[in-house]
Design an enzyme around this catalytic site. Structure first.
Site, PDB file in Angstrom:
ATOM      1  N   CYS A 246      -0.632 -19.589 -47.238  1.00  0.00           N
ATOM      2  CA  CYS A 246      -0.885 -19.769 -48.513  1.00  0.00           C
ATOM      3  C   CYS A 246      -1.882 -18.592 -49.064  1.00  0.00           C
ATOM      4  CB  CYS A 246      -1.109 -21.095 -49.202  1.00  0.00           C
ATOM      5  SG  CYS A 246      -1.018 -21.221 -50.919  1.00  0.00           S
ATOM      6  N   HIS A 331       3.693 -23.945 -47.362  1.00  0.00           N
ATOM      7  CA  HIS A 331       3.086 -24.794 -46.658  1.00  0.00           C
ATOM      8  C   HIS A 331       3.873 -25.317 -45.707  1.00  0.00           C
ATOM      9  CE1 HIS A 331      -0.376 -25.014 -49.301  1.00  0.00           C
ATOM     10  NE2 HIS A 331       0.117 -24.863 -49.960  1.00  0.00           N
ATOM     11  N   GLU A 333       2.862 -27.273 -43.207  1.00  0.00           N
ATOM     12  CA  GLU A 333       2.578 -28.603 -42.672  1.00  0.00           C
ATOM     13  C   GLU A 333       3.152 -29.761 -43.464  1.00  0.00           C
ATOM     14  OE1 GLU A 333      -0.021 -27.720 -46.236  1.00  0.00           O
ATOM     15  OE2 GLU A 333       0.734 -26.600 -44.663  1.00  0.00           O
TER      16      GLU A 333
END
Length: 372
Positions: A246, A331, A333
């Site tokens: 990001c 993202h 994650e």
């Protein structure tokens, strides 16, 4: 209690207050995710922003202790169509209203979030403010037009002091620009030894920690507002493997000579398709950013676009032609969102392993050294 949302262009929405009773203001954005409001509320990348959730019913599974992405939320306000006052979930420990009130976050419900989202999509993100219905609209608009959005969001959400999450695996230095806990969780799952440092930590201080790899986290705001971080990355290039997510992705681009620009309304949601140019595979990704890397500026750098957004063609992935450096705009994650790209953490650790092996083979042969 009635409350209104006033935008800087004079548009007014009237609804009902919940959460904190105070007024509040910030940049009004929208997120298209159908679930994950707790992770959205606690994502530091929303620092100073008022988030509109396009899914109509919010709060139906309450708030729990497990799904936070940071301890102290930095969101400026929440805008929803309907607030569920009676959540139903076995993990729920409090209502959305109770959480927002405890964290002093103002919110509004009962407005046409679809209309608000269409306004943002056509006119771009803009400043907005919660206010009592009795206060004159013109007075609020004048105040908004005089207000300047902050540019120091990273310094507000980054850790003040470094700390260690011990492990027996690779040594990772994680630069915190507004890190989501999901990133830290992925490294601890892989038994990494992680040292989290502040955004303004120098390259010299980072290298003194003897890292096997450096992780550049997500974070809020304009990447050009943290020039010290750009300089740090420039000094780290070629010396240690680097992975950026990001804001970290955008900072790598700037450090290598590329440029970034602000998007009209940004990418915020958990259903954004991204295509990998090497494999041809399409991943569904979770995104939250208002800036993007300028594709045309990559020609003057050693960076190469590795992935792009199918919705608008923006740069979603980068890799360096000479150094062990890569980054993604989304993202991996997955908090909240799909887990298609979670393997990128394994790719980073494999890059670290390859770097270690290359360094080991570059040492002079021991027998040759003894004979000499």
């Amino acid at each position: 209690m009635k409350r209104k949302l006033v935008l800087e262009d004079g548009t007014v929405f009237t609804g009902y207050a919940f959460g904190s009773e105070r007024d509040g203001g910030g940049e009004v954005v929208f997120n298209t995710g159908m679930t994950g409001y707790q992770e959205i509320l606690s994502d530091p990348s929303y620092c100073g922003q008022m988030v509109t959730l396009t899914y109509p019913l919010i709060g139906n599974y309450g708030i729990n202790l497990d799904d936070f992405e940071t301890i102290q939320p930095s969101i400026a306000g929440l805008i929803v169509k309907e607030n569920c006052e009676l959540p139903s979930n076995f993990r729920s420990e409090e209502t959305l209203h109770q959480f927002l009130k405890k964290k002093d976050i103002p919110a509004i419900y009962g407005i046409d979030t679809r209309k608000l989202t269409k306004i943002i999509r056509s006119r771009g993100t803009m400043k907005g403010m919660f206010a009592p219905v009795e206060r004159p609209d013109l007075e609020i608009v004048q105040q908004l037009n005089k207000t300047t959005l902050p540019i120091n969001q990273v310094s507000q959400v980054s850790t003040v002091k470094p700390y260690v999450v011990p492990g027996r695996g690779h040594r990772i230095v994680l630069i915190d620009y507004g890190m989501k806990h999901g990133i830290l969780r992925e490294f601890t799952k892989r038994n990494c030894h992680v040292t989290v440092v502040s955004y303004d930590t120098t390259a010299e201080e980072i290298l003194q920690l003897k890292p096997d790899g450096v992780m550049l986290s997500n974070g809020p705001g304009n990447p050009k507002s943290v020039p010290e971080s750009i300089q740090t990355i420039q000094l780290l290039l070629g010396r240690v493997p680097i992975f950026g997510i990001c804001l970290g992705h955008q900072l790598i681009a700037l450090a290598c000579g590329a440029d970034t620009h602000k998007l009209v309304f940004g990418h915020r949601g958990s259903n954004h398709p991204v295509k990998d140019m090497e494999t041809g595979r399409v991943w569904m990704t979770s995104q939250n950013h208002g800036y993007a890397v300028e594709y045309s500026s990559l020609k003057q750098t050693e960076l190469e676009m590795s992935q792009y957004a199918l919705n608008d063609g923006t740069v979603e992935g980068l890799k360096h032609n000479h150094y062990r450096v890569f980054s993604v705009q989304y993202h991996p994650e997955s908090a909240p969102g799909p887990q298609d790209s979670n393997s990128l953490f394994d790719r980073f650790l494999q890059m670290i392993q390859d770097h270690k092996q290359e360094e080991a083979t570059s040492w002079p042969n021991v027998q040759t050294f003894i004979k000499s």
